[in-house]
Design an enzyme around this catalytic site. Structure first.
Site, short mmCIF file in Angstrom:
data_model
loop_
_atom_site.label_atom_id
_atom_site.label_comp_id
_atom_site.label_asym_id
_atom_site.label_seq_id
_atom_site.Cartn_x
_atom_site.Cartn_y
_atom_site.Cartn_z
CB SER A 26 33.49 13.44 -1.56
OG SER A 26 32.79 14.13 -0.56
CD GLU A 46 31.61 23.19 -4.00
OE1 GLU A 46 32.07 22.40 -4.85
OE2 GLU A 46 32.01 23.23 -2.84
CB ALA A 75 36.79 12.60 5.16
N GLY A 76 36.66 16.05 4.34
CA GLY A 76 37.51 17.16 3.94
C GLY A 76 38.44 16.79 2.80
CG LEU A 77 39.82 13.38 2.35
CD1 LEU A 77 39.95 11.88 2.43
CD2 LEU A 77 41.18 14.05 2.54
CD GLU A 100 43.78 23.87 3.76
OE1 GLU A 100 43.18 23.98 2.66
OE2 GLU A 100 44.43 22.86 4.09
CG ASP A 114 38.49 21.78 -2.74
OD1 ASP A 114 39.63 22.03 -2.31
OD2 ASP A 114 37.46 21.96 -2.07
C1 GLA Z 1 37.56 24.12 1.16
C2 GLA Z 1 37.22 24.90 -0.11
C3 GLA Z 1 38.49 25.34 -0.83
C4 GLA Z 1 39.44 26.06 0.11
C5 GLA Z 1 39.62 25.27 1.40
C6 GLA Z 1 40.43 26.01 2.42
O1 GLA Z 1 38.18 22.92 0.83
O2 GLA Z 1 36.44 24.11 -0.97
O3 GLA Z 1 38.16 26.15 -1.94
O4 GLA Z 1 39.00 27.36 0.37
O5 GLA Z 1 38.38 24.91 1.99
O6 GLA Z 1 41.74 26.16 1.97
#
Ligand code: GLA
Length: 394
Positions: free
Chosen positions: A132, A165, A128-130, A37, A177
């Site tokens: 989307s 993005e 939700a941090g997934l 991360e 992602d």
């Molecule tokens: C978000 C960003 C990713 C990455 C994470 C942290 O999801 O979109 O590129 O930097 O945070 O690991």
């Protein structure tokens, strides 16, 4: 995803909104991140996997030069955008993600003559941090690529989506992602070297190990664009410059960060350096068939994100500690931080972890978190228009 209903509806919505049948239908999944991360933009290593939840885009060509986008998740906000006028900052809200992809394709020499109609549907929880947003970018990228016969390689589409993005939407995210969404493989995590772009599929089959990966959506919401993510990026760049390296990826020993005088920069750098080490250890364990052994690394990652990188949030800390106390092998926050979801590695069929987290949330008066299994799934794939068939998924 339990059935193909969400996928079939994108096609049905296309008919309602634009008339006729779409020429192409693509599903791009969201992602979970096993470990690694805040390492992607430090040119380090990440180990995410694609989920069985995602964004579907049904698409057809047009002749009027417009990019017409409709989403079932944003019924009151249709977007009809002249392709030729797309420019950074010109589009806001959800439509900026697919519009940004069209802009990035145009910038790369693919003008998408005539335009396109895109109907969007999703079964991924938003915020939700997934990922989307990345899933929406990737499904749009594949649809536009397919409609216009470009046949661009997926790693290039991932880079274009990230460019959209970063430079069209204005969110300074890394490449993790989009890579997971486009390159994931069922039953595997994706090891990505974010400097070289080299990838490897690493076996990740929790069920075969008698285990399960559980996502819990803590309900707290985040926004990568709120400045704190960008601040972490800039702190990492400052730390790298002070250490005399191109990026923190080049720092191989945690002891080296002791040369930084500023305690904040020292903590940030220590997280990145130790997290890169944890990714490598996780890959070695998974390759040796020891998923259970990864549990301790997950918790160490959480502690590092909480104490050194300072991106965890109260609901994640409570959920992770409750999970560990209730018998999880490991647990950690996922994604950029400050809200979203966490991940726990638990014995298959064990309900104590979910119950313990729910009880801790109730005790604090917080709404109950949503739980769902995180199943390492295939990356984006094409659906056959007409039947919502998932043929082609591997
Ligand atoms: C978000 C960003 C990713 C990455 C994470 C942290 O999801 O979109 O590129 O930097 O945070 O690991």
């Amino acid at each position: 995803m339990s059935d193909t209903a969400g996928r079939v509806t994108a096609e049905r919505w296309f008919r309602d909104w634009f008339g006729g049948r779409p020429e192409q239908v693509w599903l791009a999944p969201g992602r979970a991140n096993l470990i690694g991360e805040h390492t992607d933009y430090n040119q380090g290593w990440v180990l995410p996997f694609a989920l069985d939840l995602g964004v579907t885009v049904a698409a057809g060509r047009r002749g009027d030069g417009l990019l017409a986008i409709r989403s079932r998740q944003a019924p009151g906000a249709p977007a009809d955008l002249p392709l030729a006028a797309l420019a950074p900052g010109a589009v806001t809200g959800w439509a900026a993600y697919p519009a940004g992809v069209a802009w990035a394709l145009r910038e790369a020499g693919h003008p998408l003559a005539g335009g396109a109609s895109l109907a969007v549907d999703s079964d991924l929880p938003q915020g939700a941090g997934l990922s989307s947003s990345a899933a929406l970018e990737c499904a749009a990228a594949l649809a536009l690529d397919g409609l216009h016969g470009l046949d661009l390689p997926r790693p290039q589409l991932a880079t274009l989506a990230q460019h959209a993005e970063n430079d069209f939407v204005g969110v300074p995210s890394g490449i993790m992602d989009q890579s997971a969404s486009l390159l994931g493989r069922a039953g595997h995590a994706l090891l990505l070297d974010c400097r070289t772009g080299v990838t490897a599929d690493v076996p990740l089959d929790p069920a075969a190990a008698g285990l399960a990966l559980l996502i819990f959506d803590t309900g707290a919401r985040h926004a990568l664009g709120d400045g704190r993510y960008a601040q972490r990026r800039s702190e990492c760049e400052q730390a790298a410059a002070l250490l005399g390296v191109g990026s923190l990826r080049d720092v191989t020993s945690p002891a080296e960060v002791g040369r930084l005088d500023d305690p904040v920069l020292r903590r940030r750098a220590r997280h990145v350096v130790t997290e890169n080490g944890r990714v490598k250890q996780a890959v070695a364990l998974l390759t040796g068939g020891d998923l259970a052994g990864v549990g301790a690394l997950l918790y160490a990652s959480h502690a590092s994100l909480r104490d050194d990188f300072e991106v965890s949030w109260p609901e994640a800390d409570v959920a992770v500690d409750a999970a560990m106390a209730a018998g999880a092998l490991g647990a950690r926050m996922m994604g950029g931080g400050f809200g979203g979801s966490a991940l726990a590695l638990v014995p298959a069929g064990q309900r104590a972890v979910g119950a313990a987290i729910t009880a801790e949330f109730a005790r604090r008066g917080w709404p109950p978190p949503a739980f769902f299994p995180a199943v390492p799934s295939a990356g984006a794939f094409r659906l056959r228009p007409g039947d919502g068939d998932s043929a082609g998924r591997s």
